[in-house]
Design an enzyme around this catalytic site. Structure first.
Site, PDB file in Angstrom:
ATOM      1  N   SER A 143      -2.710 -11.742  19.517  1.00  0.00           N
ATOM      2  CA  SER A 143      -2.461 -10.569  20.361  1.00  0.00           C
ATOM      3  C   SER A 143      -3.704  -9.741  20.648  1.00  0.00           C
ATOM      4  O   SER A 143      -3.674  -8.884  21.528  1.00  0.00           O
ATOM      5  CB  SER A 143      -1.410  -9.674  19.695  1.00  0.00           C
ATOM      6  OG  SER A 143      -0.209 -10.401  19.590  1.00  0.00           O
ATOM      7  N   HIS A 197      11.755  -5.153  23.140  1.00  0.00           N
ATOM      8  CA  HIS A 197      11.179  -3.809  23.074  1.00  0.00           C
ATOM      9  C   HIS A 197      11.775  -2.889  24.114  1.00  0.00           C
ATOM     10  O   HIS A 197      11.426  -1.725  24.181  1.00  0.00           O
ATOM     11  CB  HIS A 197       9.670  -3.858  23.307  1.00  0.00           C
ATOM     12  CG  HIS A 197       8.922  -4.677  22.285  1.00  0.00           C
ATOM     13  ND1 HIS A 197       8.441  -4.137  21.111  1.00  0.00           N
ATOM     14  CD2 HIS A 197       8.574  -5.984  22.256  1.00  0.00           C
ATOM     15  CE1 HIS A 197       7.818  -5.082  20.416  1.00  0.00           C
ATOM     16  NE2 HIS A 197       7.894  -6.225  21.090  1.00  0.00           N
TER      17      HIS A 197
END
Lengths: 373, 626
Positions: B321, B364
């Site tokens: 990430s 999310h």
């Protein structure tokens, strides 16, 4: 019609003499390289073994040059010269540099030195040219051949390889001598040479590397500085002289074993040999070379056509010049220029080229008895 | 044929002229023979005398290698005296007895001795059998000299690294010049037996450190033993190096990694200076700089954990990430997303016949680019990645310096991979598959980077887009003149990115620490910004983390800088197989940054460029070893 046949399938007495002299010189070379390089630490194959391998390659080249009729080889000479010029350009671009000169084309674990091969090709080109040139004026006899030689010469001097460059000039001079210039042409050439001298000198001298200039200048007085510039010449003379009559024996040459004499396996191989085997040994080497040159001249004298005679003369000129300059410089008679001793100095390209040249000689000899109808 | 006649005529003419050649050649050879007679017979005795008096021998005097200091003048590498065992083969009467004697006295390896004795080389020159003798061994041999003819003990110099394995990958080690290196070197520079740097700064700056060998002309007796010195040309010591490394930060970084494999790189973003570069596991350069036996060497090279690999510059890992920094910048700059674009994350991204999962099972919810960075939402970046396509991603990754060497002065830096359609066609001979873009968007798949590249990347972001080439050597102090030459800062280009874009990304990176995945990097001492990463090593994994064998577990990443508004340090941390970046890597970065800030407060000079001087108390270390 002209038909050519081999005089005999068998090797005759002349062939045997020729081969024996060649083999003897090669063996003395390997012996000297063995003696010098034994003392040098290193990894990989010892140099004398490598030299033996190169000689085997040389044998193949010798056989190849013997088999094909030299007239056929001569037909390809201009093409070969073109290829050599390309190689000489290639070496300037991708060549391996050593001691400031760019002379080698790396090929795997080996390196090929095109300027060695160039000498043989030059002989082929000039001999072919003269064999076909009509008996015309000095323009065709002198100027054109020189123009043919020029690009090769300039490329070699650019590397710089003074030794090969001088060999080029020597080959050209030998052939001019043999082909015969009239006295008038000779005179004009001489005059040109004198007038051009300052320019050529500047060009040559300017193109030389420092180490080459030093070698030439110190030739004048090598004793001037024993640790520095005249070192090579002096140590070489000490090596030869201290061999006295009988020599110091194998590995006994303190000059080379203690590394006072650098380059003992290449350009100074004769000094190593003369130190270890004395005047008698040195005389043996000279005698062998004299034999080789006389046998080669014999071939030229008995060649059945102009091409054969000129090829043989060119090869004799090349070998004789290298012999003279090499032994002359090790013995302190001539300035030190890097010219190897034919068949004795370590170096694959030189050994293979010289052996190919000898193969060509024998080729000329074996085709001399021709039948005319 | 009319031509035939002239041919024959010409041939006869040529052959007449060959006689000139014959005479000339005979004359030349005769002349040479006379010359040889003069040299060898007439003056032979004179030259023999000269050759026997040719008793001066040239001995190489090894130069003292330059010293290496850290940025505060702490000594990192010097030379210490040691004893070497030499033998003059000419004087050895009985090799068997010699070998037996040495084995008995100092317990040397018999086969190694035998091998050294039988190597090719001159018998008139002392040959080194063994280096690094202890004082006791040297004394033992000296006292038995009578029984061991030909054996010599000489003072040598041994490279010494006082801090042992610390900083080993940066410093490197030295060794005897190899045959290949000798061949490549310019003629006069190196000679058989020279010590040259074989790794790290020792190798990269070998030209400076090496110095110039001197020589001594000595007069020897008939056996080659030194009798008198004729002349000496002193060796010139090598130049000293001052590194940008702070040994305290370096030690801390290595301690933080501990037994885990991984790397930490700390840079000064304002000039590219490397403050710490840790790679674990490490090795002891003192051991490697001695002559190793084949067995010792094999043990190091074949070690499964590859201690000789500098993981910071040679380890290539998926960035995970942390790559989202590149993705966010690319998305904004290419207008694939605006700051207000929202994408809904439901925990997965269906593409083709499969669903690419988000790390958070439930998703999310609605995400803008800032929030996606803060929470490291995968689906947001899958979406923008798919819209941009791999080649546009590759363009931006390229701008950030990925897929290329950072140019730090360490040998054999690796480049990692920035995949693109062209890359795949060339490397694999296959067309790019759209699904591969999805993986690349979160720094997986073909993308690989080195920790040094990520440190450089985050330093570039921290510095507002201006980057400098990372460098380890700040100054070279020339021994001859005593002057120190600073190594100039090398600008490494500027990101062609709008300031607003970078400002947005930086704000998000601060958010990662204050309210996102790197909560454990939050410091009371200084404000930190950063990005976590968890790089998968195996494609298919099932079951809870602790059941997976360690070598298949994820790598933990954290790239960071501090303070947020005026960054003075950038840190990249990679810990192999330690799982989440937020938990395994971020705390380490925090400790490095806090330590840096504490040092900086204690001595404000640290951030600036202290004058490079010769620290006190080093006179002893600087003495030439002989």
């Amino acid at each position: 019609m002209i038909d050519r046949v081999l005089d005999s399938r068998e090797l005759d007495r002349f062939d045997w003499q020729f081969l024996a002299v060649t083999a003897a010189i090669l063996s003395l070379g390997v012996l000297s390289i063995y003696s010098v390089t034994l003392a040098q630490a290193g990894t990989g194959l010892p140099l004398y073994v490598k030299q033996v391998l190169w000689i085997l390659v040389g044998c193949a080249a010798f056989a190849a040059m013997l088999r094909v009729d030299y007239h056929k080889i001569a037909r390809w000479s201009y093409v070969l010269y073109g290829l050599i010029l390309i190689l000489l350009v290639v070496v300037l671009v991708v060549g391996k540099t050593s001691r400031g000169a760019q002379r080698w084309i790396p090929m795997g674990p080996f390196a090929f030195q095109p300027s060695e091969l160039a000498k043989l090709v030059l002989i082929l080109v000039l001999a072919t040219y003269y064999a076909h040139a009509p008996r015309a004026g000095w323009m065709q006899r002198v100027v054109l051949p020189c123009l043919v030689m020029l690009p090769g010469l300039l490329l070699i001097l650019k590397q710089p390889d003074l030794g090969s460059g001088l060999s080029f000039l020597a080959i050209c001079a030998t052939l001019l001598l043999v082909v015969g210039m009239r006295s008038k042409a000779m005179g004009i050439l001489l005059l040109c040479a004198v007038m051009l001298f300052p320019f050529v000198w500047e060009l040559l001298w300017g193109a030389l590397h420092d180490y080459q200039r030093e070698r030439i200048t110190t030739f004048l007085d090598p004793a001037y500085d024993t640790g520095g510039k005249g070192y090579h010449a002096l140590q070489s003379r000490i090596a030869i002289g201290s061999g006295e009559l009988l020599g110091k024996g194998l590995h006994g040459g303190t000059q080379n074993q203690l590394k006072f004499l650098p380059e003992g396996h290449t350009d100074f191989v004769f000094a190593v040999f003369a130190e270890e085997w004395g005047f008698l040994g040195a005389l043996l080497v000279l005698a062998l070379f004299l034999g080789l040159l006389m046998l080669s001249l014999e071939i030229a004298l008995k060649a059945k056509d102009v091409l054969g005679a000129l090829l043989a003369a060119g090869i004799v000129g090349m070998l004789g010049f290298c012999l003279m300059v090499n032994i002359g410089m090790t013995a302190g008679l001539l300035p030190i220029v890097g010219i190897p001793l034919p068949l004795m100095s370590y170096g694959g390209s030189a050994v293979v080229t010289t052996m190919a040249a000898l193969g060509l000689l024998l080729n000329i000899k074996r085709r001399r008895l021709t039948l005319f109808y | 044929m009319p031509q035939f006649g002239t041919q024959q005529e010409e041939l006869r003419e040529i052959q007449r002229r060959l006689t000139i050649l014959k005479i000339a050649l005979s004359a030349i050879i005769g002349l040479l023979a006379i010359r040889l007679w003069d040299l060898q017979v007439r003056d032979g005795a004179y030259y023999r005398d000269l050759s026997e008096n040719n008793r001066t021998r040239t001995v190489v005097l090894e130069p003292a290698r330059g010293l290496i200091y850290d940025r505060q003048g702490v000594l990192l590498a010097n030379n210490v005296p040691s004893f070497g065992l030499y033998v003059m083969l000419e004087d050895v009467k009985d090799r068997q007895a010699l070998i037996a004697g040495l084995v008995g006295l100092i317990g040397s390896d018999e086969t190694a001795l035998r091998k050294k004795l039988s190597e090719r080389g001159g018998k008139f020159m002392p040959r080194k059998l063994k280096g690094g003798l202890s004082l006791r061994e040297a004394a033992l041999i000296e006292s038995h000299r009578r029984d061991l003819p030909g054996v010599l003990v000489r003072a040598d110099s041994q490279r010494n690294y006082p801090s042992g394995p610390t900083l080993a990958h940066v410093l490197g080690y030295v060794g005897q010049v190899s045959a290949e290196q000798l061949e490549k070197a310019e003629s006069q520079e190196l000679h058989q037996g020279s010590l040259v740097g074989q790794y790290g700064v020792e190798k990269a700056y070998d030209r400076f450190l090496r110095g110039r060998a001197g020589q001594k002309e000595i007069e020897v007796d008939a056996l080659g033993h030194e009798k008198r010195t004729v002349s000496v040309e002193k060796p010139a010591a090598g130049d000293d190096l001052y590194l940008s490394i702070d040994l305290r930060l370096q030690r801390l970084a290595e301690e933080l990694l501990g037994e885990e494999a991984g790397a930490i790189v700390a840079l000064d973003p304002t000039n590219g200076e490397v403050l710490a570069l840790a790679s674990r596991p490490s090795f002891d350069p003192n051991v490697l700089s001695r002559e190793l036996t084949a067995k010792q060497w094999a043990a190091i090279v074949q070690n499964d954990s590859h201690p000789l690999t500098n993981r910071a510059t040679q380890g290539q890992y998926p960035p995970g990430s942390t790559f989202k920094i590149v993705m966010a910048t690319a998305a904004l700059e290419s207008h694939t997303a605006t700051p207000s674009t929202k994408i809904r994350c439901v925990g997965g991204f269906p593409f083709g016949r499969r669903v690419y999962k988000d790390w958070k099972a439930g998703g999310h919810g609605f995400m803008d680019v800032t929030q996606a960075l803060v929470e490291s939402c995968d689906v947001f970046f899958y979406t923008v990645g798919q819209r941009m396509g791999i080649d546009m991603i590759a363009d931006f990754a390229d701008q950030f310096g990925l897929g290329q060497e950072t140019g730090v002065e360490l040998p054999s830096e690796r480049t990692g991979i920035v995949p693109s359609t062209a890359w795949k066609a060339k490397a694999k001979g296959q067309p790019w598959l759209p699904g591969e873009t999805i993986s690349a968007a979160i720094g997986q798949g073909y993308v690989t980077v080195t920790p040094m590249q990520m440190a450089h990347l985050i330093a570039t972001v921290a510095n507002g887009g201006t980057s400098f080439r990372p460098r380890i050597v700040r100054a070279v102090m020339e021994r001859a003149s005593g002057l120190s030459h600073e190594v100039p800062t090398v600008p490494h280009g500027r990101l062609a990115v709008a300031p607003e874009t970078l400002a947005l990304v930086k704000e998000a990176l601060a958010g990662v620490v204050t309210r996102g995945t790197a909560a454990r990097a939050r410091s009371t001492l200084v404000s930190i910004a950063g990005k976590t990463g968890t790089a998968q090593t195996a494609a298919l994994r099932t079951g809870p983390e602790q059941d997976i064998p360690k070598k298949l577990r994820d790598h933990a990443w954290f790239v960071s800088y501090a303070p947020v508004d005026a960054p003075r340090i950038a840190v990249a941390v990679l810990v192999e197989h330690m799982g989440h970046g937020g938990s395994a890597a971020a705390p380490l970065a925090k400790q490095i940054i806090e330590a840096f800030v504490r040092y900086e407060r204690a001595e404000p000079k640290l951030a600036g460029r202290p004058e490079v001087g010769r620290p006190e108390g080093l006179a002893l270390a600087m003495q030439e070893p002989r």
